[in-house]
Design a protein around this motif. Structure first.
Motif, PDB file in Angstrom:
ATOM      1  N   ILE A   1      45.030  17.077  48.093  1.00  0.00           N
ATOM      2  CA  ILE A   1      45.314  18.643  48.077  1.00  0.00           C
ATOM      3  C   ILE A   1      44.010  18.879  47.214  1.00  0.00           C
ATOM      4  O   ILE A   1      43.529  17.572  46.372  1.00  0.00           O
ATOM      5  CB  ILE A   1      46.319  18.958  47.273  1.00  0.00           C
ATOM      6  N   VAL A   2      43.331  19.915  47.766  1.00  0.00           N
ATOM      7  CA  VAL A   2      41.789  19.710  46.704  1.00  0.00           C
ATOM      8  C   VAL A   2      42.188  20.085  45.739  1.00  0.00           C
ATOM      9  O   VAL A   2      42.744  21.105  45.250  1.00  0.00           O
ATOM     10  CB  VAL A   2      41.029  21.598  47.486  1.00  0.00           C
ATOM     11  N   PRO A   3      41.470  18.916  44.442  1.00  0.00           N
ATOM     12  CA  PRO A   3      41.251  19.026  43.346  1.00  0.00           C
ATOM     13  C   PRO A   3      41.243  20.442  42.231  1.00  0.00           C
ATOM     14  O   PRO A   3      40.662  21.394  42.929  1.00  0.00           O
ATOM     15  CB  PRO A   3      41.024  18.554  42.446  1.00  0.00           C
ATOM     16  N   ARG A   4      42.050  21.310  41.594  1.00  0.00           N
ATOM     17  CA  ARG A   4      42.339  21.868  41.172  1.00  0.00           C
ATOM     18  C   ARG A   4      41.557  22.306  39.360  1.00  0.00           C
ATOM     19  O   ARG A   4      42.098  22.216  38.600  1.00  0.00           O
ATOM     20  CB  ARG A   4      43.077  23.173  40.920  1.00  0.00           C
ATOM     21  N   GLU A   5      40.642  22.405  39.249  1.00  0.00           N
ATOM     22  CA  GLU A   5      39.805  21.928  37.802  1.00  0.00           C
ATOM     23  C   GLU A   5      39.793  23.345  36.927  1.00  0.00           C
ATOM     24  O   GLU A   5      39.911  24.249  37.678  1.00  0.00           O
ATOM     25  CB  GLU A   5      38.239  21.771  37.667  1.00  0.00           C
ATOM     26  N   GLU A   6      40.174  23.116  35.245  1.00  0.00           N
ATOM     27  CA  GLU A   6      40.784  23.762  34.600  1.00  0.00           C
ATOM     28  C   GLU A   6      39.242  25.381  34.620  1.00  0.00           C
ATOM     29  O   GLU A   6      39.201  26.563  34.621  1.00  0.00           O
ATOM     30  CB  GLU A   6      41.107  23.388  33.359  1.00  0.00           C
ATOM     31  N   SER A   7      38.492  24.282  35.041  1.00  0.00           N
ATOM     32  CA  SER A   7      36.819  24.567  34.625  1.00  0.00           C
ATOM     33  C   SER A   7      36.402  26.193  35.918  1.00  0.00           C
ATOM     34  O   SER A   7      35.538  27.329  35.768  1.00  0.00           O
ATOM     35  CB  SER A   7      35.806  24.100  34.936  1.00  0.00           C
ATOM     36  N   LYS A   8      37.383  26.291  36.787  1.00  0.00           N
ATOM     37  CA  LYS A   8      37.268  26.697  38.311  1.00  0.00           C
ATOM     38  C   LYS A   8      38.588  27.756  38.036  1.00  0.00           C
ATOM     39  O   LYS A   8      38.048  28.993  38.789  1.00  0.00           O
ATOM     40  CB  LYS A   8      37.049  26.030  39.885  1.00  0.00           C
ATOM     41  N   ALA A   9      39.245  27.953  36.974  1.00  0.00           N
ATOM     42  CA  ALA A   9      39.684  28.743  37.143  1.00  0.00           C
ATOM     43  C   ALA A   9      39.473  30.337  37.092  1.00  0.00           C
ATOM     44  O   ALA A   9      38.198  30.353  36.297  1.00  0.00           O
ATOM     45  CB  ALA A   9      41.013  29.038  36.279  1.00  0.00           C
ATOM     46  N   LEU A  10      39.965  30.805  37.758  1.00  0.00           N
ATOM     47  CA  LEU A  10      39.204  32.533  37.772  1.00  0.00           C
ATOM     48  C   LEU A  10      39.737  33.691  36.397  1.00  0.00           C
ATOM     49  O   LEU A  10      40.885  33.106  35.467  1.00  0.00           O
ATOM     50  CB  LEU A  10      40.123  33.658  38.504  1.00  0.00           C
ATOM     51  N   PRO A  11      39.526  34.482  35.915  1.00  0.00           N
ATOM     52  CA  PRO A  11      38.513  34.851  34.316  1.00  0.00           C
ATOM     53  C   PRO A  11      40.674  35.112  34.661  1.00  0.00           C
ATOM     54  O   PRO A  11      41.138  35.899  34.943  1.00  0.00           O
ATOM     55  CB  PRO A  11      38.142  35.966  34.515  1.00  0.00           C
ATOM     56  N   GLY A  12      40.970  34.438  33.040  1.00  0.00           N
ATOM     57  CA  GLY A  12      42.216  35.172  32.373  1.00  0.00           C
ATOM     58  C   GLY A  12      42.910  33.833  32.669  1.00  0.00           C
ATOM     59  O   GLY A  12      44.095  34.840  33.117  1.00  0.00           O
ATOM     60  N   LEU A  13      42.907  33.442  33.857  1.00  0.00           N
ATOM     61  CA  LEU A  13      44.519  32.208  34.751  1.00  0.00           C
ATOM     62  C   LEU A  13      44.067  31.166  34.212  1.00  0.00           C
ATOM     63  O   LEU A  13      43.290  30.000  34.046  1.00  0.00           O
ATOM     64  CB  LEU A  13      43.652  32.482  36.213  1.00  0.00           C
ATOM     65  N   ALA A  14      45.576  30.245  34.593  1.00  0.00           N
ATOM     66  CA  ALA A  14      45.422  28.729  34.457  1.00  0.00           C
ATOM     67  C   ALA A  14      45.203  28.065  35.740  1.00  0.00           C
ATOM     68  O   ALA A  14      45.520  28.877  36.845  1.00  0.00           O
ATOM     69  CB  ALA A  14      46.289  28.783  33.566  1.00  0.00           C
ATOM     70  N   ALA A  15      44.371  27.559  36.360  1.00  0.00           N
ATOM     71  CA  ALA A  15      43.457  26.932  37.324  1.00  0.00           C
ATOM     72  C   ALA A  15      45.482  26.934  37.798  1.00  0.00           C
ATOM     73  O   ALA A  15      45.265  27.097  39.797  1.00  0.00           O
ATOM     74  CB  ALA A  15      43.253  25.552  37.496  1.00  0.00           C
ATOM     75  N   SER A  16      45.816  26.379  37.852  1.00  0.00           N
ATOM     76  CA  SER A  16      47.602  26.644  38.600  1.00  0.00           C
ATOM     77  C   SER A  16      48.441  26.955  38.613  1.00  0.00           C
ATOM     78  O   SER A  16      49.384  27.339  38.423  1.00  0.00           O
ATOM     79  CB  SER A  16      48.488  24.962  37.292  1.00  0.00           C
ATOM     80  N   HIS A  17      47.596  28.146  37.950  1.00  0.00           N
ATOM     81  CA  HIS A  17      48.721  30.156  37.657  1.00  0.00           C
ATOM     82  C   HIS A  17      48.947  30.089  39.109  1.00  0.00           C
ATOM     83  O   HIS A  17      48.051  30.102  39.978  1.00  0.00           O
ATOM     84  CB  HIS A  17      47.649  30.656  36.873  1.00  0.00           C
ATOM     85  N   TYR A  18      50.458  31.098  39.256  1.00  0.00           N
ATOM     86  CA  TYR A  18      50.021  31.467  40.695  1.00  0.00           C
ATOM     87  C   TYR A  18      50.644  32.773  40.276  1.00  0.00           C
ATOM     88  O   TYR A  18      51.932  32.936  39.571  1.00  0.00           O
ATOM     89  CB  TYR A  18      51.060  31.237  41.595  1.00  0.00           C
ATOM     90  N   HIS A  19      50.754  34.046  40.828  1.00  0.00           N
ATOM     91  CA  HIS A  19      51.328  35.513  40.500  1.00  0.00           C
ATOM     92  C   HIS A  19      50.436  36.424  41.281  1.00  0.00           C
ATOM     93  O   HIS A  19      50.167  36.200  42.045  1.00  0.00           O
ATOM     94  CB  HIS A  19      51.447  36.313  38.925  1.00  0.00           C
ATOM     95  N   SER A  20      52.176  37.316  41.623  1.00  0.00           N
ATOM     96  CA  SER A  20      52.027  38.679  43.371  1.00  0.00           C
ATOM     97  C   SER A  20      51.875  40.024  42.740  1.00  0.00           C
ATOM     98  O   SER A  20      52.715  39.839  41.818  1.00  0.00           O
ATOM     99  CB  SER A  20      51.681  37.995  44.569  1.00  0.00           C
ATOM    100  N   THR A  21      51.531  40.815  43.433  1.00  0.00           N
ATOM    101  CA  THR A  21      51.579  42.410  43.123  1.00  0.00           C
ATOM    102  C   THR A  21      51.367  42.743  44.624  1.00  0.00           C
ATOM    103  O   THR A  21      50.309  43.171  44.464  1.00  0.00           O
ATOM    104  CB  THR A  21      50.321  42.667  41.534  1.00  0.00           C
ATOM    105  N   PRO A  22      52.417  43.181  44.831  1.00  0.00           N
ATOM    106  CA  PRO A  22      52.322  44.624  46.179  1.00  0.00           C
ATOM    107  C   PRO A  22      52.302  45.925  45.182  1.00  0.00           C
ATOM    108  O   PRO A  22      53.011  46.471  44.257  1.00  0.00           O
ATOM    109  CB  PRO A  22      53.696  44.277  46.647  1.00  0.00           C
ATOM    110  N   ILE A  23      51.331  45.908  45.911  1.00  0.00           N
ATOM    111  CA  ILE A  23      50.867  48.164  45.745  1.00  0.00           C
ATOM    112  C   ILE A  23      51.845  48.508  46.832  1.00  0.00           C
ATOM    113  O   ILE A  23      51.321  48.344  47.875  1.00  0.00           O
ATOM    114  CB  ILE A  23      49.706  48.125  45.822  1.00  0.00           C
TER     115      ILE A  23
END
Lengths: 399, 173
Positions: free
Chosen positions: A255-277
């Protein structure tokens, strides 16, 4: 648990009316027409991300919003939406899916419009003037358009509340991610799905189905922590936020490694969340990439789903490719997860379309933790508000 | 690539290929066998026709974004993992894909012993009930090593014209 005969199968479940859905809510043409008129044409719907119109006079057409639309970035940098039809004889104005045009001339009789939708030229205008039809009365039909965090929404209802009031704080969990650094859309694909539009929306609100995905089983998603400590946040106007969890990508080297340095602003690389509008847009993130789904009803049995992938605009070529691979691993058309979710939606649709399934059950109550059905009940409460009926008894319209 | 097919007389192209140890017919035969392995879902057979450094990708152009897109990238290890997971993936079991490949250009590649080969590909999907429909249309843009004892795929880009794939696919094209 015994099997059931026809009578017990077709009998409504012994549950509150908010906790199940009648099959005809997915299949009935009259309900479908009412949804289009009372929900889709009156609520705020996602059009595009601002990065899809990066320069002045860029345009983007939207063909499935009940009427053809075109979004244009004007000379004043504002994005406007218009009916994509000539006000003369109704011909579609913009046929390209995207492009750049300071003015647009209709191919048919060469009426020309500018980026504000004003009609600026009509060949041989005297006959119109003689008929007392001035150019001022020939502009394009403008549609209300508002943005938040780079997300551009439109509303076909001129009298609707503002988007800011409509969405409230529901996008707050994405604010830092979408605004701290410029982001852009790098992936777009669409799929005509053989399912009612709500069945695809449900797949993004029903976390009880997570066991279905082989890659979620392999990345240890279903732990005590993720099952019971995640929270479902309910916002006014039918919006929802499924709180984050940490995904263990470390188990599988390929699985493609998820480096912390590539995380999007405000998120950890391993983070998941979702928002239905409400009604038809879902934002989600897997730490290093974001996805936006938009679902448009085509018929009671078919829906158009648009999928966008977003990353940082200033990525190096190498970083972008890593992000693309991370996106595609779970969310692309050849990914592990997305084809499974779409398969599931179509299989549920088959059950209801054929008359085999009579009701859908959304009765799980677990203090709004991850697999509580509260998100879906919140969606259907909002649906009921616009439709004037319960999804469990959708032929009965409240006075 | 050196240019579109037809710019170079066929006899010259064939001679140049033959000096590398494979004729155009050999290359066509090799691609047909590789395609057949994919159709039969004989993943080991397909991988045995690929060099260790094989790279596979699926690409498409988005008219919505006015950008090229990459929809899948795998090296040999990635493909092996993909094939390992396949039996556990949820989908319509018994659905078959049949790839129809038509080679349109064979030209010497930029590296010694490599050939650039472009083919049109259409993929017919057949349901377990026996109903067939067109799944995708596109091209294979291949680099083939013809310098060794056996031909090997070095790189394959599956360039798709079709961009609405319905529920998508767990199986590479």
């Amino acid at each position: 648990m015994p099997s059931r005969n026809r009578e017990t199968w077709e009998r409504p479940p012994d549950l509150p009316g908010t906790h199940f859905i009648d099959a005809i809510a997915y299949t009935d043409p009259e309900i479908f027409a009412a949804e289009k008129a009372q929900i889709m044409e009156r609520t705020w719907r996602f059009g595009c991300h601002e990065s899809e119109l990066p320069t002045v006079f860029d345009f983007r057409t939207i063909d499935h919003a009940a009427v053809p639309l075109v979004m244009i970035r004007g000379e004043d940098d504002r994005i406007r939406t218009f009916y994509n039809v000539c006000s003369h004889r109704g011909a579609k104005l913009f046929n390209d899916l995207s492009g750049n045009a300071k003015t647009k001339t209709c191919f048919f009789h060469h009426w020309t419009y500018d980026w504000k939708g004003d009609c600026v030229s009509r060949p041989r205008p005297k006959a119109f003037e003689d008929a007392h039809l001035s150019a001022e009365d020939c502009g394009l039909r403008e549609v209300r358009t508002e943005s938040q965090h780079g997300l551009v929404f439109f509303n076909l209802d001129d009298d609707a509340m503002s988007f800011a009031d409509y969405v409230g704080d529901a996008l707050s969990s994405f604010e830092q991610t979408l605004t701290e650094e410029p982001v852009e859309v790098f992936h777009y694909h669409q799929a005509v799905v053989q399912a009612n539009w709500k069945q695809w929306i449900e797949s993004n609100m029903d976390h009880y189905h997570e066991w279905m995905h082989v890659m979620l089983r392999r990345t240890n998603v279903l732990t005590e922590e993720t099952l019971f400590k995640r929270h479902v946040e309910l916002y006014p106007n039918g919006h929802i936020m499924f709180e984050g969890m940490r995904i263990d990508y470390e188990d599988k080297a390929t699985i493609v490694p998820r480096e912390e340095s590539k995380a999007l602003p405000g998120l950890a690389a391993s983070h998941y969340h979702s928002t239905p509008i409400f009604p038809n847009t879902v934002l989600m993130t897997r730490g290093t990439v974001m996805r936006i789904d938009t679902t448009t009803p085509l018929t009671p049995d078919t829906s158009l789903v648009e999928f966008r992938g977003l990353g940082l605009k200033n990525d190096s070529e190498e970083d972008r490719m890593v992000r693309i691979r991370q996106h595609n691993e779970f969310w692309g058309p050849f990914s592990h997860n997305l084809p499974e979710d779409l398969f599931a939606a179509e299989q549920c649709a088959t059950g209801y379309r054929t008359g085999g399934a009579a009701y859908g059950i959304i009765c799980r109550e677990e203090n709004l933790s991850a697999q509580d059905d509260g998100g879906m009940r919140h969606f259907y409460a909002e649906w009921s508000k616009w439709m004037g009926r319960l999804a469990s008894n959708p032929k009965y319209i409240a006075a | 690539m050196d240019g579109p097919a037809g710019e170079q007389p066929e006899i010259h192209r064939r001679l140049r290929t033959q000096t590398l140890g494979a004729s155009n017919e050999d290359i066509r035969d090799f691609l047909n066998k590789a395609t057949d392995a994919l159709d039969r879902e004989a993943w080991e057979d397909f991988l045995s026709m690929c060099a260790p450094e094989f790279e596979y990708r699926i690409t498409a152009f988005s008219y919505e974004l006015n950008k090229d897109m990459v929809w899948l990238v795998h090296d040999m290890d990635g493909l092996k993992y993909l094939f390992e997971v396949l039996p556990e993936q949820l989908g319509r079991k018994g659905t078959r894909l049949l790839r129809q490949v038509s080679v349109t250009d064979i030209a010497p590649g930029s590296a010694n012993g490599h050939m650039d080969v472009t083919s049109k590909v259409i993929v017919i999907r057949t349901s377990p009930e026996g109903v067939s429909d067109l799944f995708v249309a596109g091209r294979y843009i291949d680099i083939i090593d013809v310098g060794g004892n056996t031909l090997k795929l070095i790189k394959r880009e599956t360039r798709l014209e079709t961009r609405d794939l319905g529920p998508g696919s767990h199986v590479p094209i």
